[in-house]
Design an enzyme around this catalytic site. Structure first.
Site, PDB file in Angstrom:
ATOM      1  N   ASP A 112       0.809  -0.761   0.193  1.00 54.17           N
ATOM      2  CA  ASP A 112       0.180  -0.180   0.162  1.00 54.17           C
ATOM      3  C   ASP A 112       0.586   1.334   0.036  1.00 54.17           C
ATOM      4  O   ASP A 112       2.193   1.119  -0.088  1.00 54.17           O
ATOM      5  CB  ASP A 112      -1.491  -0.548   0.827  1.00 54.17           C
ATOM      6  CG  ASP A 112      -0.049   0.038   2.421  1.00 54.17           C
ATOM      7  OD1 ASP A 112       1.339   0.180   2.026  1.00 54.17           O
ATOM      8  OD2 ASP A 112      -0.482  -0.462   3.417  1.00 54.17           O
TER       9      ASP A 112
ATOM     10  N   ASP B 154      -3.162   8.728  -1.572  1.00 52.75           N
ATOM     11  CA  ASP B 154      -3.872   9.339  -1.771  1.00 52.75           C
ATOM     12  C   ASP B 154      -4.291   9.666  -0.548  1.00 52.75           C
ATOM     13  O   ASP B 154      -3.866   8.903   0.774  1.00 52.75           O
ATOM     14  CB  ASP B 154      -5.190   8.681  -2.213  1.00 52.75           C
ATOM     15  CG  ASP B 154      -5.374   7.294  -1.462  1.00 52.75           C
ATOM     16  OD1 ASP B 154      -4.156   6.955  -0.502  1.00 52.75           O
ATOM     17  OD2 ASP B 154      -6.606   6.139  -1.378  1.00 52.75           O
TER      18      ASP B 154
ATOM     19  N   GLN C 132     -11.356   7.660  -4.956  1.00 53.83           N
ATOM     20  CA  GLN C 132     -12.206   8.068  -3.955  1.00 53.83           C
ATOM     21  C   GLN C 132     -13.489   8.570  -4.063  1.00 53.83           C
ATOM     22  O   GLN C 132     -13.904   8.326  -5.220  1.00 53.83           O
ATOM     23  CB  GLN C 132     -11.091   8.667  -3.181  1.00 53.83           C
ATOM     24  CG  GLN C 132      -9.786   8.245  -2.447  1.00 53.83           C
ATOM     25  CD  GLN C 132     -10.126   7.255  -1.411  1.00 53.83           C
ATOM     26  OE1 GLN C 132     -11.352   7.308  -0.407  1.00 53.83           O
ATOM     27  NE2 GLN C 132      -9.135   6.595  -0.549  1.00 53.83           N
TER      28      GLN C 132
ATOM     29  N   ASP D 227      -8.045  -7.502  -0.077  1.00 53.73           N
ATOM     30  CA  ASP D 227      -7.436  -7.549   1.379  1.00 53.73           C
ATOM     31  C   ASP D 227      -7.938  -7.102   3.023  1.00 53.73           C
ATOM     32  O   ASP D 227      -8.693  -5.931   2.806  1.00 53.73           O
ATOM     33  CB  ASP D 227      -6.160  -7.056   1.324  1.00 53.73           C
ATOM     34  CG  ASP D 227      -6.085  -5.304   1.822  1.00 53.73           C
ATOM     35  OD1 ASP D 227      -6.730  -4.769   1.299  1.00 53.73           O
ATOM     36  OD2 ASP D 227      -5.842  -4.808   3.284  1.00 53.73           O
TER      37      ASP D 227
END
Ligand SMILES: [Zn+2]
Length: 378
Positions: A93, A147, A190, A267
């Site tokens: 990530d 992000d 998003q 995940d």
């Protein structure tokens, strides 16, 4: 291109996708669940055990590895795969989620985020370029764009500004990414629960042509029907020929419902975290193995499971180990929970292949108890 997606089949009953993702460290069929190995280890499991249970891709956390041991040490070891002796695929990530969830005293600027290290209190700064640099050093097959992860719920005005910033940061991530031939970078859509903002975010990111797309900002405390509604209008905005990853989702019902809505990768820390608390996912619903009623129960955790734990150890024995805080007990519950989800995804893929994922969902939900009023989330 480091990452390639092959669409093998679409389920006639539900629209779910059966596919294959090709990475520099092998291929895996989707929909797929990725066990989480935060600190370059899936807690209590060896890479050999992960391989034996059928895991083909795992996730590791950039933020945690940046702080400990430091990306330079991982790079010197030859990258994350060599460092931890895992030859399958790895996804890292961006560190964004941890910066926004673990640290307080953060300050968001156009350039990046100032925050304090959650262990030492030291002042740190993370930006799109820095997140790319760290992930390039770690060397995972799939990297994630940096992000902003707004809290839930967030006002439309705030979310709009955040989505716009995330799009600008995504461009900077693409520019900062130094190894596109060996590492694929995914963009993150998003926009919270707002359809217009999800549309804007998806439009901005797909115009940048990432090799894959994640849907972020879900499973952050919103009700499940909100998550499903957001997926209903977001996944159709993403290109068919790229993988789609729903971040942070790992309860059995959401894995099935996400697959039905066209998600390929998932995940979550849920199976490993609850395992270390003595809680197991089973075909009959959740089982809290530390409960007194299992003291003399010599059956396996799940009578329908053929994992190493269930073939060899009883509820009574595992309860004893967990109660006594013995590491081996947590190894056994972790192995079972991960196996359970990996097997569930195999069953989902099989059902897609046979155009009966809707029927499978009904049977699974009935047996697991999701159809009962007040059913637990997992
Ligand atoms: Zn089992």
């Amino acid at each position: 291109m480091a990452i390639r997606y092959e669409l093998l089949k679409t389920c006639k009953q539900t629209g779910a996708r059966l596919g294959r993702v090709h990475t520099p460290h092998g291929s895996f069929e989707t929909p797929m669940f990725m066990p989480v190995g935060t600190l370059a280890t899936v807690k209590t499991m060896s890479p050999e055990e992960l391989e034996r249970m059928g895991a083909s891709i795992i996730l590791s956390n950039t933020y945690h590895l940046w702080l400990r041991p430091g990306e330079d040490i991982v790079e010197e070891a030859g990258g994350l795969h060599k460092f931890m002796n895992w030859n399958g695929s790895i996804l890292t990530d961006s560190g964004g989620f941890q910066v926004f969830s673990l640290s307080d005293l953060r300050q968001i600027e156009e350039e990046g985020v100032h925050f304090r290290n959650h262990i030492s209190g030291e002042k740190l700064f993370l930006s799109p370029e820095k997140a790319m640099h760290i992930q390039n050093s770690l060397g995972a097959d799939i990297m994630m764009a940096f992000d902003e992860c707004p809290p839930y719920p967030a006002e439309h005005d705030y979310m709009k500004k955040s989505v716009e910033r995330t799009s600008r940061w995504a461009e900077r991530c693409l520019e900062g990414h130094q190894k596109p031939d060996t590492q694929g970078l995914f963009g993150i859509v998003q926009g919270g629960e707002y359809e217009d903002l999800r549309q804007q975010s998806a439009k901005d990111l797909t115009s940048l042509d990432f090799p894959g797309y994640a849907i972020g900002g879900l499973s952050v405390g919103e009700p499940k029907d909100v998550m499903n509604k957001v997926l209903d209008f977001t996944t159709p905005l993403l290109p068919d020929h790229k993988p789609r990853y729903l971040m942070g989702v790992g309860s059995p019902d959401s894995l099935i419902d996400g697959s039905i809505r066209g998600i390929d990768m998932f995940d979550c820390v849920l199976p490993t975290r609850i395992a270390r608390n003595g809680t197991c996912m089973t075909s009959q619903g959740r089982l809290v193995v530390r409960n007194a009623k299992f003291a003399r129960d010599f059956r396996p955790i799940d009578e329908q499971c053929d994992c190493h734990t269930c073939r060899n150890y009883s509820r009574a024995y595992i309860r004893h180990l967990v109660k006594a805080n013995e590491t081996f007990g947590f190894r056994l519950t972790t192995y079972h929970n991960l196996y359970f989800l990996l097997k569930l995804m195999r069953q989902v893929r099989e059902a897609i292949r046979e155009d009966r994922l809707g029927d499978f969902r009904e049977e699974f939900f009935e047996q697991y108890g999701f159809n009962k009023p007040n059913a637990k989330n997992f």
